[in-house]
Design a protein around this motif. Structure first.
Motif, short mmCIF file in Angstrom:
data_model
loop_
_atom_site.label_atom_id
_atom_site.label_comp_id
_atom_site.label_asym_id
_atom_site.label_seq_id
_atom_site.Cartn_x
_atom_site.Cartn_y
_atom_site.Cartn_z
N TYR A 565 0.85 -1.19 0.00
CA TYR A 565 0.00 0.00 0.00
C TYR A 565 0.88 1.23 0.00
N ARG A 566 0.74 2.06 -1.04
CA ARG A 566 1.49 3.30 -1.18
C ARG A 566 2.99 3.10 -0.96
N GLY A 567 3.51 2.02 -1.56
CA GLY A 567 4.95 1.78 -1.55
C GLY A 567 5.49 1.11 -0.32
N GLU A 568 4.64 0.66 0.58
CA GLU A 568 5.11 -0.01 1.79
C GLU A 568 4.43 -1.36 1.94
N LEU A 569 5.21 -2.35 2.32
CA LEU A 569 4.65 -3.68 2.56
C LEU A 569 3.90 -3.67 3.88
N MET A 570 2.60 -3.92 3.82
CA MET A 570 1.78 -3.91 5.02
C MET A 570 1.64 -5.30 5.63
N GLN A 571 1.78 -6.34 4.79
CA GLN A 571 1.60 -7.69 5.29
C GLN A 571 2.27 -8.68 4.35
N MET A 572 2.82 -9.74 4.92
CA MET A 572 3.38 -10.86 4.15
C MET A 572 2.94 -12.13 4.87
N VAL A 573 2.27 -13.02 4.13
CA VAL A 573 1.64 -14.15 4.81
C VAL A 573 1.39 -15.27 3.81
N ASP A 574 1.26 -16.51 4.32
CA ASP A 574 0.86 -17.63 3.47
C ASP A 574 -0.52 -17.36 2.88
N THR A 575 -0.73 -17.84 1.67
CA THR A 575 -1.96 -17.52 0.95
C THR A 575 -3.21 -17.94 1.70
N ASP A 576 -3.27 -19.18 2.14
CA ASP A 576 -4.47 -19.67 2.83
C ASP A 576 -4.76 -18.85 4.09
N ALA A 577 -3.70 -18.49 4.82
CA ALA A 577 -3.89 -17.72 6.04
C ALA A 577 -4.44 -16.33 5.73
N LEU A 578 -4.00 -15.73 4.63
CA LEU A 578 -4.48 -14.40 4.28
C LEU A 578 -5.97 -14.42 3.99
N PHE A 579 -6.45 -15.43 3.28
CA PHE A 579 -7.86 -15.46 2.89
C PHE A 579 -8.77 -15.92 4.03
N THR A 580 -8.27 -16.74 4.92
CA THR A 580 -9.10 -17.19 6.04
C THR A 580 -9.07 -16.22 7.21
N SER A 581 -7.93 -15.51 7.38
CA SER A 581 -7.81 -14.55 8.48
C SER A 581 -6.94 -13.38 8.01
N PRO A 582 -7.54 -12.41 7.32
CA PRO A 582 -6.75 -11.35 6.68
C PRO A 582 -5.97 -10.45 7.64
N LEU A 583 -6.41 -10.29 8.87
CA LEU A 583 -5.75 -9.51 9.90
C LEU A 583 -5.67 -8.02 9.57
N HIS A 584 -4.88 -7.62 8.58
CA HIS A 584 -4.66 -6.20 8.36
C HIS A 584 -5.92 -5.53 7.81
N PRO A 585 -6.28 -4.34 8.31
CA PRO A 585 -7.48 -3.65 7.81
C PRO A 585 -7.46 -3.42 6.30
N TYR A 586 -6.30 -3.12 5.74
CA TYR A 586 -6.23 -2.90 4.30
C TYR A 586 -6.47 -4.19 3.52
N THR A 587 -5.94 -5.29 4.02
CA THR A 587 -6.19 -6.59 3.38
C THR A 587 -7.68 -6.92 3.40
N GLU A 588 -8.34 -6.59 4.50
CA GLU A 588 -9.79 -6.80 4.58
C GLU A 588 -10.52 -5.98 3.53
N MET A 589 -10.08 -4.75 3.31
CA MET A 589 -10.69 -3.91 2.28
C MET A 589 -10.60 -4.57 0.91
N LEU A 590 -9.42 -5.09 0.58
CA LEU A 590 -9.23 -5.72 -0.72
C LEU A 590 -10.14 -6.93 -0.88
N LEU A 591 -10.24 -7.75 0.16
CA LEU A 591 -11.06 -8.96 0.07
C LEU A 591 -12.54 -8.63 -0.06
N HIS A 592 -12.99 -7.62 0.67
CA HIS A 592 -14.40 -7.23 0.60
C HIS A 592 -14.74 -6.59 -0.74
N ALA A 593 -13.74 -6.03 -1.43
CA ALA A 593 -14.00 -5.39 -2.72
C ALA A 593 -14.06 -6.38 -3.87
#
Length: 697
Positions: A565-593
């Motif tokens: 996001y805007r040139g900074e890494l906000m999260q790095m995670v295994d794929t399954d973990a990201l989709f089952t538990s996104p954690l970061h608010p910005y990641t949640e925004m992407l999934l909901h969109a």
């Protein structure tokens, strides 16, 4: 509803080496005022050819064989150039697939919109030209970028400019040719909402050409499915997606991956479109699971089978009654071996207009694009880099490939530190890293045929051209040897992208940089390419940096996901973990969109405006937009990096409180914690203006 435009028995042919070849046959449909009609089908089926005829456009080597295109009763095919010029942009407007070639590189984008308005004298009463242009930019979620040239904008920002230009005169009909293929999911959502608002406000009708059925589910009233130049099914959107009556429609839907499950495991389409092998009867017969001998010799025509649903198939009742496609067996890959690190990116910072005498003479400062990027890829690993348009994904890829020198940091491959630019790298290092660009129009030489384009990297790296090498690599990407003698202009956008992918694979690289390589491909070809990439990963241990905004494909393909996001890494995670538990608010925004096949899955949201913090600022880059912001702490302090089970996250809120939200985290974050991820808190207008002025100066 009143018909605005009506296509009657449209037939179009192209001139080739063997004479005229029919590419569109007997196409019939109409669009009412205020209606959105979606046109889908595999690459090369004739979608864009039909769409451009609605504006009176046609290639120099094409001709209309039969039919009419009636706009308010007037046949557009009979109008002269002056009459068509009065309609184009004013009554009927176009949003093209590729904004790079649609925008003039030598004109500022504000001037290009000004030219459109002046040409049709479409300036609303009481408004200045500057105010109208700024209003149009705001309409598509952009700050005032009037003085920017196209090359100074990201691909997604360029596409939003073309949409602003298309709606500048409030047209009656908007023709959209794959308008959101290069946009991230949040921008896609914003554009779809914008188009829906325009339709309801001014009664604008739309022809929406796309391969993305999930996107059409959010906006289309009716959908027409094309195969090999013919309409095979026309139905209301919900009816088509839930009860398709043609085997081809059924296969397309089965090929669609989802964010929830990656790929649904269903059997999609087999084979590929080969016009030289089509039967005299049904053109889909060679690939159809329901075909009988009669299908090969009996032409099929659209017949009405239900209210507002027509299908060209004699076995439509069997298709409609059939059970959902049987899931394909899952291949057990076994335990992964410990892989060595192939690519290492350490503390990488990037900017444009870097320091030097020329920059100082212009009085410009370096514009930071990315900072403190740490990234590792192992052999046989696929890491997806996701984020909104303009977040710096392609810029990082350019630095890794040697096309942009870093401000600081290092890039290593196989333990060897690479030179900052291509000129300092060895031939072997250049061969190890291959780049597949997002835009094949700009990466394929228009003066060379496909055979010469594919031979070029083999000659450059001194590799032997073995018999059938080119044919084999074309077949792996869903093409055939008949394409070798063609030129890029004779291919559709999706076919050109497949050639670009084949070219990168020819030299057997260790690292593939895939920059939105699937965005122009239909779902059936996407499935084939994903299978090919997975095979390269498993059999040849090829590593990939996969840049994409399609989260469903990311879940299907990637081992890990890096969220930028805007040139900074906000999260790095295994794929399954990201989709089952996104954690970061910005990641949640992407999934909901991310859009789904059900219209209820689409929830309107405010425009995805960038955060109020600059990249060089102290606070979190998401501050001002985050639904869980901790007030001044997020705005003034850089978020710390916290370890998670399979990676890290940068956020002030402790990991334990991020997902699911607890009562303690709600107290901690205040009222913002009760907002859903799509109810974005926008910063004050004054801070937005200050931020935008800072970014654009």
């Amino acid at each position: 509803m009143t018909k605005l435009i009506e296509i009657q028995n449209l037939g179009i042919a192209y001139a080739g080496h063997t004479g005229w070849t029919d590419v569109v046959e007997g196409v019939c449909f109409d669009i009412a005022r205020g209606e959105t009609f979606g046109l889908v089908g595999e690459s090369g089926c004739g979608k864009s050819t039909v769409a451009y005829r609605l504006l009176g456009y046609g290639a120099a080597n094409s001709r209309v064989q039969t039919g009419q295109v009636l706009f308010e009763g007037t046949d557009l095919l009979t109008l002269d150039a002056r009459s068509l010029a009065k309609l184009r942009g004013n009554r009927i407007a176009l949003v093209p697939q590729n904004p790079t070639t649609a925008l003039s590189p030598g004109m500022r984008v504000g001037q290009q919109i000004r030219e459109m308005i002046l040409t049709h004298r479409a300036l609303p009463d009481g408004r200045s030209m500057e105010h109208r242009i700024i209003e149009l930019f705001a309409l598509v979620g952009l700050p005032d970028v009037s003085r920017r040239y196209p090359h100074e904008l990201s691909g997604g920002q360029q596409q939003r400019v073309t949409i602003a230009m298309a709606v500048a005169c409030n047209p009656d009909l908007l023709v959209l040719d794959e308008p959101t293929t290069g946009l991230d999911v949040t921008t896609q959502r914003q554009i779809i909402q914008l188009l829906s608002d325009l339709r309801s406000r001014i009664g604008m009708a739309m022809l929406y050409v796309t391969h993305d059925l999930a996107l059409l589910a959010q906006i289309a009233d009716r959908i027409g499915v094309m195969y090999a130049g013919k309409l095979v099914e026309v139905a209301p959107c919900e009816q088509l997606l839930t009860h398709p009556a043609h085997p081809y429609s059924r296969g397309l839907i089965a090929s669609i991956p989802s964010v929830q499950h990656g790929h649904n495991g269903a059997r999609g389409l087999r084979g590929m479109l080969r016009r030289d092998q089509m039967a005299e009867g049904c053109k889909f017969e060679p690939r159809c699971d329901f075909a009988t001998p009669a299908c090969r010799s009996t032409p099929q025509h659209l017949i009405r089978v239900a209210d507002a649903q027509s299908v060209a198939c004699m076995h439509w009742s069997d298709v409609a009654a059939a059970q959902p496609p049987t899931p394909a067996p899952v291949i057990a890959l076994g335990k992964k071996k410990q892989a060595q690190t192939l690519l290492s990116v350490d503390n990488l910072s990037l900017s444009y207009a870097q320091s030097g005498w020329f920059t100082e003479w212009l009085g410009k400062k370096a514009v930071p694009i990315a900072r403190d990027i740490d990234l590792k890829l192992h052999s046989g690993e696929i890491v997806a880099l996701v984020g909104e348009s303009g977040s710096g994904k392609s810029t990082i890829a350019r630095a890794i490939s040697g096309r942009l020198a870093p401000v600081s940091g290092s890039i290593s491959v196989d333990g060897q530190v690479l030179a900052p630019t291509l000129a300092g790298r060895s031939v072997q290092q250049l061969k190890q890293i291959q780049y597949i660009f997002q835009n094949p129009d700009a990466s394929l030489n228009p003066r060379r045929n496909i055979q010469a384009i594919l031979q070029r990297p083999l000659q450059h790296f001194g590799m032997e051209l073995k018999p059938d090498t080119l044919e084999t690599v074309l077949e792996s990407v869903g093409l055939h040897a008949g394409y070798l003698n063609r030129y890029p202009e004779q291919l559709s956008g999706g076919e050109r992208q497949r050639v670009a992918i084949a070219r990168a694979l020819l030299v057997n690289p260790k690292l593939l940089i895939c920059d939105e390589i699937l965005s122009a491909l239909d779902v059936s070809v996407q499935t084939r390419i994903v299978e090919l990439l997975l095979a390269l990963k498993e059999q040849h241990r090829v590593a990939m940096l996969f840049i994409s905004h399609d989260l469903a494909v990311v879940r299907q393909l990637a081992d890990k996901v890096a969220v930028l996001y805007r040139g900074e890494l906000m999260q790095m995670v295994d794929t399954d973990a990201l989709f089952t538990s996104p954690l970061h608010p910005y990641t949640e925004m992407l999934l909901h969109a991310a859009p789904g096949l059900c219209k209820d899955d689409y929830v309107p949201q405010p425009p995805a405006m960038p955060g109020s913090q600059s990249l060089a600022g102290k606070g979190c880059p998401l501050a001002g937009r985050c639904p869980r912001q901790l007030g001044a702490l997020c705005a003034e302090s850089s978020p710390p990096s916290q370890k998670t089970q399979s990676g890290f996250i940068r956020c002030h809120i402790p990991v334990a409180e991020l997902s699911p939200q607890t009562e303690e985290s709600q107290k901690r974050t205040g009222s913002g914690a009760n907002l859903s991820p799509v109810e974005l808190r926008l910063p004050p207008e004054k801070s937005l203006q200050q931020r935008d002025q800072t970014r654009l100066n």
